[in-house]
Enzyme design. Structure first.
Site, short mmCIF file in Angstrom:
data_model
loop_
_atom_site.label_atom_id
_atom_site.label_comp_id
_atom_site.label_asym_id
_atom_site.label_seq_id
_atom_site.Cartn_x
_atom_site.Cartn_y
_atom_site.Cartn_z
N GLU A 244 24.69 -15.66 -0.35
CA GLU A 244 24.12 -15.75 0.97
C GLU A 244 23.15 -16.62 0.76
O GLU A 244 21.87 -16.26 0.45
CB GLU A 244 23.39 -14.16 1.39
CG GLU A 244 24.61 -13.18 1.38
CD GLU A 244 23.98 -12.01 2.42
OE1 GLU A 244 24.77 -11.76 3.54
OE2 GLU A 244 23.03 -11.68 2.10
N HIS B 82 19.11 -8.33 -2.11
CA HIS B 82 19.13 -9.04 -0.73
C HIS B 82 18.02 -9.93 -0.63
O HIS B 82 16.72 -9.85 -1.06
CB HIS B 82 19.02 -8.08 0.32
CG HIS B 82 19.39 -8.78 1.65
ND1 HIS B 82 18.26 -9.20 2.45
CD2 HIS B 82 20.64 -8.82 2.61
CE1 HIS B 82 19.17 -9.85 3.47
NE2 HIS B 82 20.33 -9.55 3.46
P1 PGA Z 1 22.97 -12.19 9.31
O1 PGA Z 1 22.52 -11.32 8.03
O2 PGA Z 1 24.32 -12.09 9.41
O3 PGA Z 1 22.57 -11.47 10.72
O4 PGA Z 1 22.58 -13.59 9.29
C1 PGA Z 1 23.17 -11.51 6.86
C2 PGA Z 1 22.45 -10.78 5.77
O5 PGA Z 1 21.22 -10.76 5.89
O6 PGA Z 1 23.04 -10.31 4.95
#
Ligand code: PGA
Length: 267
Positions: A171, A99
């Site tokens: 992401e 992550h």
């Molecule tokens: P968020 O987080 O939807 O609050 O932007 C996504 C993540 O960190 O995976």
């Protein structure tokens, strides 16, 4: 249009006590419609895993419970760490690795992540590997290079036999969290294609079924647009899904968009 289940889940990050996570899980499980065509997952903090895994074992929802991190070694002098075998013993289904917050704040690099990815899969866990470029990398035009590098190193020596347990999440770092800017589908589509292409280069056609999720400021208003992006097979949600109402509303938007897409592809 793919008939594979839509993947949808949330990561609580460092929020919630065991009692709060258990209440969330219980309320979610009790209030969900039959999850036809959807595979859900919930990733609470480590201290909530035992309570939530026990609840998940006791119902037949099939919701995957995930851990937010693990160590690559099976055991040893690694104070503060948790191994894949320890997670399996709790009944954890999935481990989230790489992550953006782990990469940024705890300096997790691709080579160590590779050891974790391989160890998690070897222990029988599903592995959800996150990739994504920073705002700076995007500004310099090297987002695709970053993502390809994260995949090639992170998945080095990943056994083809474990591909059914591999999931990817794109992401973009600049889109995550309260300070993030939601991406547009046009930002996501080329990277989703790049991820699928890189997986094909690494594993051949066997990788065609590996799902690629999108995450970063997903909410009920934009969830449908991301589900419609070619190559995106699910959503990985933070803040918007930290309440049961928010989880359900975001999921409903995603499902609605998915079934609209299926209808349109039939015409
Ligand atoms: P968020 O987080 O939807 O609050 O932007 C996504 C993540 O960190 O995976």
């Amino acid at each position: 249009m793919s008939r594979r289940p839509l993947l949808f889940g949330t990561n609580f990050k460092m929020h919630q006590t065991p009692a709060e996570s258990a209440r969330f899980y219980r309320d979610l499980s009790a209030s969900l419609p039959a999850a036809d065509g959807v595979q859900l997952f919930v990733i609470p903090p480590a201290t909530s895993l035992a309570a939530v895994c026990d609840l998940a074992k006791a119902d037949d929802r099939g919701i995957w419970i995930g851990a937010q991190n693990m160590h690559w070694a099976p055991e040893g002098a690694w104070t503060g760490e948790v191994s894949a075998g320890m997670l399996v013993a709790l009944g954890v289904d999935l481990v989230l690795l790489g992550h953006a917050e782990r990469r940024a704040h705890f300096h997790e690099g691709d080579y160590d992540l590779n050891r974790k990815v391989v160890a998690g899969a070897a222990a029988g866990l599903r592995v959800l590997l996150c990739v994504g470029e920073t705002a700076e990398e995007r500004a310099y035009g090297v987002g695709p290079e970053t993502v390809a590098r994260q995949l090639k190193i992170g998945l080095h020596d990943f056994p083809a036999a474990a591909l059914p347990r591999l999931l990817l999440a794109y992401e973009p770092v600049w889109s995550i969290g309260a300070g993030g800017t939601p991406a547009a589908p046009a930002d996501v589509q080329p990277i989703a294609a790049l991820i699928h292409g890189t997986l094909r280069d690494l594993f051949g056609e066997a990788a065609a079924t590996v799902p690629v999720l999108y995450g970063g400021s997903v909410n009920p208003d934009n969830a449908g647009t991301f589900v419609g992006v070619p190559g995106i097979g699910g959503l990985f949600v933070g803040r918007a899904a930290w309440t049961v109402e928010g989880f359900r509303a975001t999921l409903a938007a995603a499902r609605e968009s998915r079934s609209r897409g299926v209808e349109e592809s039939r015409r």
